[in-house]
Motif scaffolding. Structure first.
Motif, PDB file in Angstrom:
ATOM      1  N   UNK A 134       0.751  -1.221  -0.052  1.00  0.00           N
ATOM      2  CA  UNK A 134       0.043  -0.087   0.079  1.00  0.00           C
ATOM      3  C   UNK A 134       0.748   1.436  -0.014  1.00  0.00           C
ATOM      4  N   UNK A 135       1.946   1.099   0.556  1.00  0.00           N
ATOM      5  CA  UNK A 135       2.979   2.234   0.487  1.00  0.00           C
ATOM      6  C   UNK A 135       4.070   2.373  -0.505  1.00  0.00           C
ATOM      7  N   UNK A 136       3.924   2.684  -1.777  1.00  0.00           N
ATOM      8  CA  UNK A 136       4.911   2.784  -2.771  1.00  0.00           C
ATOM      9  C   UNK A 136       5.084   4.108  -3.266  1.00  0.00           C
ATOM     10  N   UNK A 141       4.885  14.070  -0.988  1.00  0.00           N
ATOM     11  CA  UNK A 141       5.057  14.446  -2.609  1.00  0.00           C
ATOM     12  C   UNK A 141       5.013  13.734  -3.546  1.00  0.00           C
ATOM     13  N   UNK A 142       4.495  12.247  -3.459  1.00  0.00           N
ATOM     14  CA  UNK A 142       4.221  11.527  -4.309  1.00  0.00           C
ATOM     15  C   UNK A 142       5.155  10.822  -5.153  1.00  0.00           C
ATOM     16  N   UNK A 143       6.577  11.039  -4.686  1.00  0.00           N
ATOM     17  CA  UNK A 143       7.659  10.505  -5.279  1.00  0.00           C
ATOM     18  C   UNK A 143       7.643   8.927  -4.745  1.00  0.00           C
ATOM     19  N   UNK A 144       8.640   8.195  -5.505  1.00  0.00           N
ATOM     20  CA  UNK A 144       8.605   6.741  -5.198  1.00  0.00           C
ATOM     21  C   UNK A 144       9.348   6.450  -3.856  1.00  0.00           C
ATOM     22  N   UNK A 145       9.227   5.669  -3.065  1.00  0.00           N
ATOM     23  CA  UNK A 145       9.577   5.331  -1.968  1.00  0.00           C
ATOM     24  C   UNK A 145      10.588   4.089  -2.088  1.00  0.00           C
ATOM     25  N   UNK A 146      11.788   3.877  -1.387  1.00  0.00           N
ATOM     26  CA  UNK A 146      12.779   2.975  -1.491  1.00  0.00           C
ATOM     27  C   UNK A 146      12.943   2.493   0.041  1.00  0.00           C
ATOM     28  N   UNK A 156      11.788   8.470   1.173  1.00  0.00           N
ATOM     29  CA  UNK A 156      11.493   9.130  -0.182  1.00  0.00           C
ATOM     30  C   UNK A 156      12.441   9.463  -1.229  1.00  0.00           C
ATOM     31  N   UNK A 157      12.476   9.418  -2.475  1.00  0.00           N
ATOM     32  CA  UNK A 157      13.706   9.671  -3.156  1.00  0.00           C
ATOM     33  C   UNK A 157      13.973  11.130  -3.308  1.00  0.00           C
ATOM     34  N   UNK A 161      12.223  12.290   3.182  1.00  0.00           N
ATOM     35  CA  UNK A 161      11.303  11.900   4.456  1.00  0.00           C
ATOM     36  C   UNK A 161      11.235  10.262   4.676  1.00  0.00           C
ATOM     37  N   UNK A 162      11.080  10.059   5.862  1.00  0.00           N
ATOM     38  CA  UNK A 162      10.856   8.559   6.274  1.00  0.00           C
ATOM     39  C   UNK A 162       9.595   7.908   6.729  1.00  0.00           C
ATOM     40  N   UNK A 163       9.104   6.817   6.377  1.00  0.00           N
ATOM     41  CA  UNK A 163       7.945   6.457   6.497  1.00  0.00           C
ATOM     42  C   UNK A 163       8.054   5.023   7.148  1.00  0.00           C
ATOM     43  N   UNK A 164       7.324   4.857   8.384  1.00  0.00           N
ATOM     44  CA  UNK A 164       7.424   3.513   9.236  1.00  0.00           C
ATOM     45  C   UNK A 164       6.061   2.892   9.132  1.00  0.00           C
TER      46      UNK A 164
END
Length: 305
Positions: A134-136, A141-146, A156-157, A161-164
Motif C-alpha cells: 500500500x505504500x509505494x 510529495x508523491x515520489x517513489x519510496x525506497x 522518499x527519493x 522523508x522516512x515512513x514507518x
C-alpha cells in the motif's frame, strides 16, 4: 517473552518466540542474497506453507530468491537457527514469480494450527507485505519510496522523508449483563450465521477504555459501566493490533442496533450458546482469534467442546 501479570488471555498468536534481530536491520547485508538466507513468500494475507511428515503445517522457507529479478523489497523478519529469514510479498499473480508448486494459504484460517515461532514469522510477513503493497509513493510529495533498514523503513527519493510501518489499534470486548449473559452480534458484512463479540477501531484522542464504551454504545445502544483489559493480539489483516477487554453493563438491557453496521445481536446464556452451536444456527470465530478466546473465557472452556 516477558512474564505477564494480571488477567490475561493467551491465543496462538500471542505466544510468539522468534528473534527479530532488530539491531541488525541497519546492515544492508542482512537483506542481501546468500547461503544463509531463507525466503518466506506472502501475498495479500496468504503465506507459503508445507505439510510436515506428521501432517502438521509449517512454513515453506525457500532457499532461492523467489523474486526472479523483480524489485520487491525484502524484509528481514529475524534469525532462526543461524539463518536470515526474509519476507517477500508477491504483488500479483505472475508466471515468472508465482511458482505453481507453492502452497499459499489464508493465514487467518490456519494460524491456530501453527507452531508459535512459525505464526510469529507469518504474521509479520503478512503485516509488512500489506504495508509495502500500500505504500509505494511518498504521502507528502508523491515520489517513489525506497526500502531501507531491512525493509522496515521507506525513504522518499525526492524529499528524504522516512515512513514507518503502521499499526491500527482496535478494541474487542466480551460484553456481559447482570445475568452473566454474553452479547454476540453479526456484523452486516459478516457471512450468514457468523456471530462474534463487538470490536472497533480506537479513534484519535480517546483512551482504550473510552473506545470500548463508545463502540458498545454506538453499535448496540447500551452503556458499559466497567471494563477490564485481558490481553492483546496482532491481527495483520491488514494491520491491526487487537486489545481485548471484558466489559459489563448494569441490569438486563435492551439492544438498539446501529443501522447498516449490526445486522443481528442477542444475549446468550451458556446453555443457549451451546444449543445454538450444536444446531448449527450460528458460527463463532476460530481458535486463532482473540474474539474466540474472549468467548471461551466467558464460557469457561472451549464453547464448541
Amino acid at each position: 517473552m516477558a512474564n505477564l501479570r494480571g488477567p490475561h488471555l493467551h491465543t496462538p498468536l500471542t505466544l510468539l518466540s522468534s528473534d527479530r534481530d532488530a539491531l541488525s536491520r541497519v546492515d544492508p547485508a542482512m537483506v542481501a542474497p546468500g547461503d544463509d538466507a531463507r525466503y518466506l513468500v506472502s501475498r495479500a494475507g496468504e503465506t507459503a506453507f508445507q505439510e510436515a511428515e506428521d501432517g502438521s503445517l509449517q512454513l515453506a522457507l525457500e532457499t532461492a530468491d523467489p523474486r526472479a529479478g523483480g524489485t520487491q523489497p525484502l524484509v528481514l523478519l529475524g534469525v532462526r537457527d543461524g539463518l536470515r529469514i526474509l519476507a517477500v510479498e508477491i504483488l500479483e499473480t505472475s508466471a515468472e514469480i508465482d511458482d505453481p508448486g507453492r502452497d499459499l494459504r489464508d493465514l487467518r484460517r490456519i494460524a491456530d494450527q501453527l507452531d508459535p515461532a512459525d505464526a510469529d514469522l507469518a504474521l509479520t510477513a503478512v503485516a509488512m507485505g500489506a504495508w509495502h503493497r500500500s505504500m509505494r509513493h511518498c504521502p507528502l510529495c508523491g515520489a517513489l519510496l525506497e526500502a531501507e533498514v531491512g525493509g522496515w523503513v521507506l525513504r522518499c527519493r525526492d524529499d528524504g522523508s522516512e515512513h514507518f510501518p503502521r499499526t491500527d489499534a482496535a478494541v474487542i470486548m466480551a460484553v456481559r449483563d447482570s445475568e452473566d449473559r454474553l452479547l454476540l452480534a453479526r456484523n452486516a458484512n459478516f457471512r450468514n450465521r457468523f456471530y462474534s463479540v463487538l470490536a472497533g477501531f480506537v479513534e484519535p484522542g480517546e483512551s482504550l477504555e473510552n473506545a470500548v464504551a463508545r463502540e458498545v454504545a454506538e453499535e448496540v445502544g447500551i452503556t458499559v459501566e466497567e471494563v477490564e483489559y485481558v490481553g492483546s493480539q496482532p491481527w495483520p489483516f491488514p494491520r491491526s493490533l487487537m486489545l481485548g477487554y471484558r466489559a459489563w453493563v448494569p441490569g438486563a438491557v435492551e439492544l438498539t442496533l446501529q443501522e447498516d453496521e449490526i445486522a443481528e445481536a442477542r444475549w446468550f446464556t451458556r446453555e443457549e450458546l451451546a444449543a445454538a452451536l450444536a444446531a448449527e444456527e450460528i458460527e463463532i470465530p476460530n481458535n486463532a482469534s482473540l474474539g474466540r478466546a474472549l468467548i471461551d473465557d466467558w464460557y469457561g472452556r472451549s464453547a464448541e467442546a
